[in-house]
Scaffold this motif. Sequence first.
Motif, PDB file in Angstrom:
ATOM      1  N   ALA A 518     -10.724-108.877   7.688  1.00  0.00           N
ATOM      2  CA  ALA A 518     -11.112-107.481   7.521  1.00  0.00           C
ATOM      3  C   ALA A 518     -11.374-106.812   8.869  1.00  0.00           C
ATOM      4  O   ALA A 518     -10.954-105.672   9.108  1.00  0.00           O
ATOM      5  CB  ALA A 518     -12.363-107.400   6.633  1.00  0.00           C
ATOM      6  N   PHE A 519     -12.070-107.505   9.769  1.00  0.00           N
ATOM      7  CA  PHE A 519     -12.371-106.919  11.077  1.00  0.00           C
ATOM      8  C   PHE A 519     -11.106-106.775  11.927  1.00  0.00           C
ATOM      9  O   PHE A 519     -10.976-105.823  12.694  1.00  0.00           O
ATOM     10  CB  PHE A 519     -13.411-107.763  11.814  1.00  0.00           C
ATOM     11  CG  PHE A 519     -14.811-107.590  11.280  1.00  0.00           C
ATOM     12  CD1 PHE A 519     -15.190-106.433  10.636  1.00  0.00           C
ATOM     13  CD2 PHE A 519     -15.762-108.594  11.440  1.00  0.00           C
ATOM     14  CE1 PHE A 519     -16.477-106.274  10.140  1.00  0.00           C
ATOM     15  CE2 PHE A 519     -17.058-108.441  10.965  1.00  0.00           C
ATOM     16  CZ  PHE A 519     -17.409-107.279  10.299  1.00  0.00           C
ATOM     17  N   MET A 520     -10.171-107.694  11.791  1.00  0.00           N
ATOM     18  CA  MET A 520      -8.915-107.569  12.532  1.00  0.00           C
ATOM     19  C   MET A 520      -8.152-106.324  12.071  1.00  0.00           C
ATOM     20  O   MET A 520      -7.580-105.586  12.882  1.00  0.00           O
ATOM     21  CB  MET A 520      -8.065-108.825  12.336  1.00  0.00           C
ATOM     22  CG  MET A 520      -6.757-108.792  13.136  1.00  0.00           C
ATOM     23  SD  MET A 520      -7.002-108.582  14.927  1.00  0.00           S
ATOM     24  CE  MET A 520      -7.743-110.180  15.322  1.00  0.00           C
ATOM     25  N   PHE A 521      -8.167-106.090  10.762  1.00  0.00           N
ATOM     26  CA  PHE A 521      -7.542-104.877  10.241  1.00  0.00           C
ATOM     27  C   PHE A 521      -8.233-103.632  10.822  1.00  0.00           C
ATOM     28  O   PHE A 521      -7.564-102.657  11.200  1.00  0.00           O
ATOM     29  CB  PHE A 521      -7.627-104.861   8.716  1.00  0.00           C
ATOM     30  CG  PHE A 521      -7.210-103.553   8.105  1.00  0.00           C
ATOM     31  CD1 PHE A 521      -5.873-103.260   7.917  1.00  0.00           C
ATOM     32  CD2 PHE A 521      -8.163-102.615   7.741  1.00  0.00           C
ATOM     33  CE1 PHE A 521      -5.485-102.051   7.361  1.00  0.00           C
ATOM     34  CE2 PHE A 521      -7.784-101.397   7.191  1.00  0.00           C
ATOM     35  CZ  PHE A 521      -6.440-101.119   6.999  1.00  0.00           C
ATOM     36  N   ALA A 522      -9.569-103.648  10.880  1.00  0.00           N
ATOM     37  CA  ALA A 522     -10.308-102.503  11.415  1.00  0.00           C
ATOM     38  C   ALA A 522      -9.975-102.259  12.884  1.00  0.00           C
ATOM     39  O   ALA A 522      -9.867-101.109  13.326  1.00  0.00           O
ATOM     40  CB  ALA A 522     -11.814-102.735  11.248  1.00  0.00           C
ATOM     41  N   ILE A 523      -9.809-103.326  13.662  1.00  0.00           N
ATOM     42  CA  ILE A 523      -9.455-103.190  15.084  1.00  0.00           C
ATOM     43  C   ILE A 523      -8.108-102.493  15.222  1.00  0.00           C
ATOM     44  O   ILE A 523      -7.944-101.568  16.027  1.00  0.00           O
ATOM     45  CB  ILE A 523      -9.444-104.575  15.766  1.00  0.00           C
ATOM     46  CG1 ILE A 523     -10.863-105.113  15.895  1.00  0.00           C
ATOM     47  CG2 ILE A 523      -8.786-104.491  17.145  1.00  0.00           C
ATOM     48  CD1 ILE A 523     -10.939-106.556  16.359  1.00  0.00           C
ATOM     49  N   VAL A 524      -7.130-102.926  14.422  1.00  0.00           N
ATOM     50  CA  VAL A 524      -5.796-102.318  14.490  1.00  0.00           C
ATOM     51  C   VAL A 524      -5.874-100.836  14.116  1.00  0.00           C
ATOM     52  O   VAL A 524      -5.282 -99.976  14.777  1.00  0.00           O
ATOM     53  CB  VAL A 524      -4.825-103.073  13.562  1.00  0.00           C
ATOM     54  CG1 VAL A 524      -3.486-102.333  13.476  1.00  0.00           C
ATOM     55  CG2 VAL A 524      -4.617-104.491  14.066  1.00  0.00           C
ATOM     56  N   ALA A 525      -6.634-100.516  13.047  1.00  0.00           N
ATOM     57  CA  ALA A 525      -6.769 -99.114  12.621  1.00  0.00           C
ATOM     58  C   ALA A 525      -7.423 -98.271  13.716  1.00  0.00           C
ATOM     59  O   ALA A 525      -7.004 -97.135  13.966  1.00  0.00           O
ATOM     60  CB  ALA A 525      -7.590 -99.035  11.330  1.00  0.00           C
TER      61      ALA A 525
END
Length: 568
Positions: A518-525
Amino acid sequence: MALSNATLAVLLATLDASITIIAMPDIFRGIHLDPLVPANSFYLLWMILGYLVVTSVLIVSLGRLGDMVGRVKIYNLGFVIYTVASLLLAIDWLHGRPGATYLIVFRIVQGIGGACLLANAAAIITDAFPARQRGMALGINNIVGVSGMFIGLILGGILAPIDWRLVFLISVPVGIFGTVWAYLGLHELSTPRKAPIDWAGNVTFALGLVLIMTAVTYGIRPAGGHPTGWGSPRVLGLLAAAVASLVAFVLVERRTADPMFRLSLFRIRAFTFGTLSTFLSAVARGGLMFMLIIWLQGIWLPQHGYDFTETPLWAGIYMVPLTIGMLCAGPTSGYLSDRFGARPFATGGMVLSAVGFGLLMLLPTDFAYPVFGAILLLIGVAMGMFASPNRAAVMNSLPRQHRGAGGAMNQTFQNSAQVLSIGIFFTLMIIGLASTLPQTMSAGLEAHGVAPATAHHVATLPPVSILFAAFLGYNPIEHLLGPHVLAGLSAHDQAALTGSSFFPTLISGPFRDGLHAAFMFAIVACLIAAAASLLRGGRMIHDDLPEPAAAPIPRRLRTADLEEQHAG
């Protein structure tokens, strides 16, 4: 007057989006309904998401209506609807599923009032302030609104244990005060422009958004033996119908003389990339609150001696650094963006947010709170740096006659992104849990005397049930096993299974896998949002009232004037 009243309205509208999250166990106990029974998950999800769905769907229509009949008129009506709905929510006399249905219906009505307020608040402030002060004014308004999401967590945790009705009742006196104040103090500064209502555009847009958000609520629930329902015929059908409806909406808007959704505004570079940044930042931020709540309530707080019934309130308290960071950075960055432009602050805020999410990934599940609090403060500052300048830049780029529609379009992207973010974050978390949790839980239960068949049954329950239990402040193991199974165990095993360490220790490893995804997705966003912010161009302020060009003075008159001046 405009800033203070609009900020009160935005605080109420956003606070109610989160105050029920923490109060949910007390609300469902009050109406005698177990939210964790699979058949009742519909009521749980729509109590959480229904308000956000309604505001997302209606906000553009109400912003456009404000441009047509007067922003203050629609805004004031929103205060009335919101206050009446809050009162009716507090007097629910029904129990069980009828009681939950009653609450969902009037949460939707409350959402209509909130949409009226959110659709026009930013435009009213923009009308009232000169361009050189809008960043500061909109910064205060926007950050107080975003902070309302986190303030609601604390208020819900304080009020719900006293009486769940107070969660709704507290809004009534504030709403009455705001209503009277708005009707007496606010004046229409825009020039309403009569136009026919775009019924086809309104219907196709609303239908498309409702279908997408309904698909999200079914997508995070198990279906067909899978931990999520994204591949189920129901969800695929909802998504296909949503795409068809939104395609029809675009076609309608391109052919309508007075469209609801001003697609022509996307020709304004600052508006387009500012709105794209808004959407991506909300996608990164929307699910963050839920992930942090589950992390604190399901693992960290029980490991540090807090009873599961106390964890909702303390989760809100321990997240205060996030709110402090936003409240400090928002107005300051808004003020500075008035002088230096929005791009450096908004872009830097998104990059800093990505750094904050990366630091959260490096933390162990059982972290030291000072480090955790410092990272939350950093993320709060970063979000404040982005939100205020970006909002001001978007509103400054809009022509006066389209501020209601344009501001509401921006707000719609933000609210819709929050719902989508919740779906994405929960999906990533559920997939992470489903891969390792069943084996871990089955072995842990059998080690404490639970029969293998029972342990296997509990371990294969949908991971979303475990997430919801942790999210709502229930003791998940006690709730999943039930009193009959626990009664057949020794006192030592009962104490171990229902204590504060078994479930957090059990879930820590699987939870960490899901949290990292989830945090990796947030970083990309966040990084994509930073790139979009960088592409917004330089500072752009749309002239509200361009002065007519002065008529040129004939040369003979100028010469005569000079000769007369010399003669004098």
